[in-house]
Enzyme design. Structure first.
Site, PDB file in Angstrom:
ATOM      1  N   GLN A  97      46.712  47.587  35.476  1.00 50.54           N
ATOM      2  CA  GLN A  97      47.773  46.873  36.051  1.00 50.54           C
ATOM      3  C   GLN A  97      48.844  46.455  35.197  1.00 50.54           C
ATOM      4  O   GLN A  97      50.037  46.078  35.656  1.00 50.54           O
ATOM      5  CB  GLN A  97      47.501  45.693  37.207  1.00 50.54           C
ATOM      6  CG  GLN A  97      46.528  46.157  38.205  1.00 50.54           C
ATOM      7  CD  GLN A  97      45.983  44.991  39.259  1.00 50.54           C
ATOM      8  OE1 GLN A  97      44.935  44.556  38.882  1.00 50.54           O
ATOM      9  NE2 GLN A  97      46.753  44.756  40.267  1.00 50.54           N
ATOM     10  N   HIS A 114      37.438  47.435  36.073  1.00 51.33           N
ATOM     11  CA  HIS A 114      38.300  46.984  37.140  1.00 51.33           C
ATOM     12  C   HIS A 114      39.171  48.197  37.613  1.00 51.33           C
ATOM     13  O   HIS A 114      40.448  48.535  37.609  1.00 51.33           O
ATOM     14  CB  HIS A 114      39.256  45.780  36.771  1.00 51.33           C
ATOM     15  CG  HIS A 114      40.143  45.284  37.690  1.00 51.33           C
ATOM     16  ND1 HIS A 114      40.036  43.560  37.875  1.00 51.33           N
ATOM     17  CD2 HIS A 114      40.984  45.597  38.844  1.00 51.33           C
ATOM     18  CE1 HIS A 114      40.750  43.362  38.814  1.00 51.33           C
ATOM     19  NE2 HIS A 114      41.311  44.322  39.442  1.00 51.33           N
ATOM     20  N   ASN A 136      36.260  36.493  44.479  1.00 50.38           N
ATOM     21  CA  ASN A 136      37.650  36.902  44.590  1.00 50.38           C
ATOM     22  C   ASN A 136      38.129  36.401  45.939  1.00 50.38           C
ATOM     23  O   ASN A 136      37.566  37.139  46.754  1.00 50.38           O
ATOM     24  CB  ASN A 136      37.875  38.438  44.288  1.00 50.38           C
ATOM     25  CG  ASN A 136      37.919  38.652  42.695  1.00 50.38           C
ATOM     26  OD1 ASN A 136      37.430  37.742  41.952  1.00 50.38           O
ATOM     27  ND2 ASN A 136      38.284  39.645  42.464  1.00 50.38           N
ATOM     28  N   GLU A 166      35.071  43.857  42.336  1.00 46.98           N
ATOM     29  CA  GLU A 166      35.256  44.238  43.734  1.00 46.98           C
ATOM     30  C   GLU A 166      34.692  45.642  44.057  1.00 46.98           C
ATOM     31  O   GLU A 166      35.499  46.754  44.451  1.00 46.98           O
ATOM     32  CB  GLU A 166      36.998  43.950  44.139  1.00 46.98           C
ATOM     33  CG  GLU A 166      37.310  42.527  44.163  1.00 46.98           C
ATOM     34  CD  GLU A 166      38.732  42.531  44.755  1.00 46.98           C
ATOM     35  OE1 GLU A 166      39.239  43.506  45.114  1.00 46.98           O
ATOM     36  OE2 GLU A 166      39.254  41.332  44.753  1.00 46.98           O
ATOM     37  N   ARG A 182      40.955  35.873  32.091  1.00 48.95           N
ATOM     38  CA  ARG A 182      40.094  36.951  32.574  1.00 48.95           C
ATOM     39  C   ARG A 182      40.866  38.402  32.222  1.00 48.95           C
ATOM     40  O   ARG A 182      42.048  38.196  33.046  1.00 48.95           O
ATOM     41  CB  ARG A 182      39.690  36.615  33.862  1.00 48.95           C
ATOM     42  CG  ARG A 182      38.993  37.933  34.358  1.00 48.95           C
ATOM     43  CD  ARG A 182      38.361  37.524  36.065  1.00 48.95           C
ATOM     44  NE  ARG A 182      37.838  38.765  36.441  1.00 48.95           N
ATOM     45  CZ  ARG A 182      38.205  39.427  37.545  1.00 48.95           C
ATOM     46  NH1 ARG A 182      39.159  39.013  38.488  1.00 48.95           N
ATOM     47  NH2 ARG A 182      37.750  40.498  38.087  1.00 48.95           N
ATOM     48  N   GLU A 215      50.947  46.377  41.691  1.00 48.25           N
ATOM     49  CA  GLU A 215      49.926  45.895  42.823  1.00 48.25           C
ATOM     50  C   GLU A 215      49.471  47.236  43.180  1.00 48.25           C
ATOM     51  O   GLU A 215      49.436  47.549  44.590  1.00 48.25           O
ATOM     52  CB  GLU A 215      50.725  45.273  43.837  1.00 48.25           C
ATOM     53  CG  GLU A 215      49.960  44.649  44.657  1.00 48.25           C
ATOM     54  CD  GLU A 215      48.508  44.027  44.422  1.00 48.25           C
ATOM     55  OE1 GLU A 215      48.111  43.445  43.355  1.00 48.25           O
ATOM     56  OE2 GLU A 215      47.891  43.876  45.580  1.00 48.25           O
ATOM     57  N   TRP A 216      48.713  48.190  42.578  1.00 52.34           N
ATOM     58  CA  TRP A 216      48.077  49.227  42.834  1.00 52.34           C
ATOM     59  C   TRP A 216      48.925  50.339  43.787  1.00 52.34           C
ATOM     60  O   TRP A 216      50.094  50.390  43.390  1.00 52.34           O
ATOM     61  CB  TRP A 216      46.627  48.913  43.476  1.00 52.34           C
ATOM     62  CG  TRP A 216      46.100  47.908  42.688  1.00 52.34           C
ATOM     63  CD1 TRP A 216      45.689  46.843  42.877  1.00 52.34           C
ATOM     64  CD2 TRP A 216      45.125  48.417  41.347  1.00 52.34           C
ATOM     65  NE1 TRP A 216      44.775  46.291  41.754  1.00 52.34           N
ATOM     66  CE2 TRP A 216      44.670  47.260  40.904  1.00 52.34           C
ATOM     67  CE3 TRP A 216      45.085  49.633  40.798  1.00 52.34           C
ATOM     68  CZ2 TRP A 216      43.665  47.258  39.888  1.00 52.34           C
ATOM     69  CZ3 TRP A 216      44.452  49.822  39.607  1.00 52.34           C
ATOM     70  CH2 TRP A 216      43.909  48.577  38.948  1.00 52.34           C
ATOM     71  N   TYR A 228      41.154  35.628  48.825  1.00 55.15           N
ATOM     72  CA  TYR A 228      42.594  35.486  49.059  1.00 55.15           C
ATOM     73  C   TYR A 228      42.980  34.966  50.490  1.00 55.15           C
ATOM     74  O   TYR A 228      43.819  34.147  50.514  1.00 55.15           O
ATOM     75  CB  TYR A 228      43.361  36.948  48.879  1.00 55.15           C
ATOM     76  CG  TYR A 228      43.362  37.385  47.479  1.00 55.15           C
ATOM     77  CD1 TYR A 228      44.417  37.029  46.659  1.00 55.15           C
ATOM     78  CD2 TYR A 228      42.460  38.015  46.978  1.00 55.15           C
ATOM     79  CE1 TYR A 228      44.419  37.317  45.422  1.00 55.15           C
ATOM     80  CE2 TYR A 228      42.421  38.391  45.556  1.00 55.15           C
ATOM     81  CZ  TYR A 228      43.611  37.969  44.749  1.00 55.15           C
ATOM     82  OH  TYR A 228      43.501  38.545  43.414  1.00 55.15           O
ATOM     83  N   GLU A 274      39.660  35.309  41.143  1.00 56.27           N
ATOM     84  CA  GLU A 274      40.858  35.510  41.472  1.00 56.27           C
ATOM     85  C   GLU A 274      41.226  34.611  42.645  1.00 56.27           C
ATOM     86  O   GLU A 274      40.475  34.639  43.496  1.00 56.27           O
ATOM     87  CB  GLU A 274      41.091  37.112  41.978  1.00 56.27           C
ATOM     88  CG  GLU A 274      40.994  37.906  40.668  1.00 56.27           C
ATOM     89  CD  GLU A 274      40.991  39.395  41.252  1.00 56.27           C
ATOM     90  OE1 GLU A 274      41.755  39.750  42.322  1.00 56.27           O
ATOM     91  OE2 GLU A 274      40.682  40.338  40.467  1.00 56.27           O
ATOM     92  N   TRP A 280      45.304  34.504  40.056  1.00 54.45           N
ATOM     93  CA  TRP A 280      45.832  35.698  40.028  1.00 54.45           C
ATOM     94  C   TRP A 280      47.181  35.825  40.305  1.00 54.45           C
ATOM     95  O   TRP A 280      47.732  35.398  41.527  1.00 54.45           O
ATOM     96  CB  TRP A 280      44.924  36.769  41.097  1.00 54.45           C
ATOM     97  CG  TRP A 280      45.542  38.136  41.002  1.00 54.45           C
ATOM     98  CD1 TRP A 280      46.663  38.889  41.588  1.00 54.45           C
ATOM     99  CD2 TRP A 280      44.835  39.167  40.086  1.00 54.45           C
ATOM    100  NE1 TRP A 280      46.504  40.022  41.188  1.00 54.45           N
ATOM    101  CE2 TRP A 280      45.693  40.269  40.012  1.00 54.45           C
ATOM    102  CE3 TRP A 280      43.812  39.182  39.143  1.00 54.45           C
ATOM    103  CZ2 TRP A 280      45.599  41.329  39.575  1.00 54.45           C
ATOM    104  CZ3 TRP A 280      43.682  40.213  38.240  1.00 54.45           C
ATOM    105  CH2 TRP A 280      44.636  41.535  38.528  1.00 54.45           C
TER     106      TRP A 280
HETATM  107  C1  PNW Z   1      42.299  42.363  44.207  1.00 53.50           C
HETATM  108  N1  PNW Z   1      42.747  43.293  50.768  1.00 53.50           N
HETATM  109  O1  PNW Z   1      42.385  43.431  45.330  1.00 53.50           O
HETATM  110  C2  PNW Z   1      42.408  42.887  42.908  1.00 53.50           C
HETATM  111  O2  PNW Z   1      41.281  42.548  42.342  1.00 53.50           O
HETATM  112  C3  PNW Z   1      43.466  42.990  42.056  1.00 53.50           C
HETATM  113  O3  PNW Z   1      43.483  43.899  41.103  1.00 53.50           O
HETATM  114  C4  PNW Z   1      44.683  42.767  42.803  1.00 53.50           C
HETATM  115  O4  PNW Z   1      46.059  42.952  42.341  1.00 53.50           O
HETATM  116  C5  PNW Z   1      44.692  41.619  43.908  1.00 53.50           C
HETATM  117  O5  PNW Z   1      43.463  41.523  44.579  1.00 53.50           O
HETATM  118  C6  PNW Z   1      45.834  41.493  44.690  1.00 53.50           C
HETATM  119  O6  PNW Z   1      45.554  42.360  45.926  1.00 53.50           O
HETATM  120  C7  PNW Z   1      42.511  43.382  46.614  1.00 53.50           C
HETATM  121  O7  PNW Z   1      43.576  44.159  51.241  1.00 53.50           O
HETATM  122  C8  PNW Z   1      43.357  44.285  47.243  1.00 53.50           C
HETATM  123  O8  PNW Z   1      42.459  42.534  51.305  1.00 53.50           O
HETATM  124  C9  PNW Z   1      43.290  44.263  48.617  1.00 53.50           C
HETATM  125  C10 PNW Z   1      42.829  43.327  49.246  1.00 53.50           C
HETATM  126  C11 PNW Z   1      42.074  42.366  48.762  1.00 53.50           C
HETATM  127  C12 PNW Z   1      41.805  42.283  47.422  1.00 53.50           C
END
Ligand code: PNW
Length: 478
Positions: free
Chosen positions: A18, A121, A310, A168, A75, A437-438, A312, A380, A430
């Site tokens: 990333q 990762h 991790n 993850e 990290r 962002e992938w 969110y 994260e 994070w």
């Molecule tokens: C994580 N979802 O991925 C990753 O570990 C990071 O590399 C990424 O940048 C970060 O979260 C923010 O997205 C996720 O859709 C990607 O629920 C998608 C999800 C959760 C985590």
């Protein structure tokens, strides 16, 4: 409420693909993300990691920023194909690749920042994907990962005392092999994917990830821990869920099933040395691989020091009336942002899947601590601000939504510690900077530092500058 321990570990997190760029420097081999980002038509909104944030060349400046933010720890992940370009256990180690990470580790230590190293990762060497299908060959890939881990412990373990094996594995398995939205992009339900079998492959990849983790930890415990005396764990993602209809017992069961499909899938074998959760076995039958006695012996040697979380967002789960389809991977539930009364789980951030739900975070922390019994490090947590993708730099550096998110989530940690008795030992926001962002490309900005992708200039956002005080004002005195 002051509840964070005096020695609470905290800092910011990133991942190699990333941020690094420099994809052709010093003999680095390709990873599945290089291939995926260069697929045509694009599956990543036209974005790739060829340059990314150019951290490969700018890491000293980035670490100056970390120091300015007061971070105690950082990290980051190693790119497997920089260290072993073709990936395999008999393939050559790249000395320039080792030298890069060695300089990077020294640059952190010189600034008084503790390195937390993730071995994987999501950037599998393309060489292993081509050779035997990568994560689809359970026996081969665990041996190759073990050797890669050995090289890392040998070369960096004198200085690195905190290891995370995998980031993850759920996202790697499901996004990589079920929905196909992440590399290697395999799927039988996604029109953009030419190959794949969403009914079987994610479960095979999952076992390969579990056993690779276990081999790397067993190796550390048996051969390196006695001298190096570090700590090792894994970072698992997973949302918290509450019932869509609190009065319906079937929605309560859906909640538990959903969380077992997210976290129990990996945590049962890894932290409890048990088979997959019974609800997974029941739904998936023989599509879920078995663990042999030999597998359990390796899992038994692979005791971890901590649970890397991790986290969110959270959601509501509603049971489904119909039986699950063959490609279901959520435990046959519907996932919703509002409950039956129309109450939202929380305010929407700058990305569609992420709402701020700190009260459910607290419940999540305590559920995980009670189930798995290990100290938790949040490896994260963070968000993009609403509308941030369209903001100028001057607008984006004012990030009150992100600051409020950090504050409320730190408060949730305090409550989980003080009122629930959970052990939570650290927190990584994070991310250190806006980055790739992938499959969402460069539009979604999770950084506490603004990245100008034209000039590659970095500008601290307000959240970066206040983060230290957010932690310290919640810390108990030593
Ligand atoms: C994580 N979802 O991925 C990753 O570990 C990071 O590399 C990424 O940048 C970060 O979260 C923010 O997205 C996720 O859709 C990607 O629920 C998608 C999800 C959760 C985590």
């Amino acid at each position: 409420m002051a509840a964070l321990p005096a020695d609470f570990e905290w800092g910011f997190a990133t991942a190699s693909y990333q941020i690094e760029g420099g994809v052709d420097e010093n003999g680095r081999g390709k990873s599945i993300w290089d291939t995926f980002c260069h697929a045509s038509p694009s599956r990543t909104k036209g974005a790739d990691g060829d340059v990314a944030c150019d951290h490969y060349h700018r890491y000293p400046d980035d670490f100056d920023l970390l120091q300015r933010y007061g971070a105690k720890a950082y990290r980051f992940s190693l790119s497997w194909s920089r260290i072993v370009p073709l990936g395999g256990r008999n393939d050559a180690v790249s000395e320039p690749g080792i030298a890069f990470y060695s300089r990077l580790i020294d640059a952190l230590l010189a600034r008084g920042i503790t390195p937390w190293v993730t071995l994987y990762h999501w950037d599998l060497p393309q060489g292993l994907h081509d050779r035997y299908g990568g994560w689809l060959d359970v026996d081969e890939v665990q041996r190759d990962f073990e050797r890669y881990a050995r090289v890392c412990y040998e070369r960096f373990g004198g200085r690195v005392k905190h290891w995370i094996t995998l980031n993850e594995p759920w996202i790697q398995s499901i996004f990589g092999y079920a929905t196909g939205v992440n590399a290697p992009g395999r799927s039988s339900t996604n029109d953009q994917a030419a190959e794949g079998d969403s009914a079987t492959e994610p479960w095979i990849a999952g076992k390969a990830l579990i056993m690779s983790h276990a081999r790397a930890v067993a190796l550390y415990n048996n051969e390196f821990r006695p001298q190096q005396r570090g700590k090792i764990g894994i970072s698992l993602n997973g949302d918290f869920y509450e019932p869509w209809d609190a009065a319906d017992p079937r929605d309560h069961e859906a909640v538990e099933r959903r969380m077992q499909f997210h976290i129990g899938w990996f945590a049962n074998p890894i932290f409890l040395r048990k088979d997959y959760p019974p609800c997974m076995r029941q739904q998936l039958g023989d599509r879920l691989p078995r663990f042999s006695d030999a597998d359990f012996a390796i899992l038994g040697d692979a005791e971890c020091d901590f649970y890397g979380m991790n986290y969110y967002t959270s959601q509501f789960a509603r049971h489904r009336e119909e039986p699950p389809t063959e490609t279901d991977f959520v435990g046959n539930v519907e996932e919703l942002a509002e409950n039956k009364e129309g109450v939202s789980v929380g305010p929407l951030s700058g990305v569609h899947w992420l709402r701020s739900c700190p009260d459910m975070f607290r419940k999540h922390l305590t559920r995980i601590y009670r189930l798995y019994g290990k100290p938790i490090y949040i490896t994260e947590n963070g968000c993009p601000c609403p509308g941030e993708d369209k903001m100028t730099r001057e607008e984006a550096v004012e990030d009150p939504f992100r600051i409020a998110y950090f504050e409320s989530h730190l408060d949730a940690i305090c409550k989980a510690i003080k009122e629930d008795g959970s052990v939570i030992s650290g927190y990584f926001a994070w991310s250190l900077m806006d980055n790739l962002e992938w499959s969402d490309g460069y539009g979604v900005r999770f950084g506490v530092t603004f990245t100008d992708y034209e000039t590659l200039e970095r500008t601290p956002k307000k959240s970066a500058l206040v983060f230290k005080s957010l932690v310290e004002e919640r810390q108990v005195s030593a």
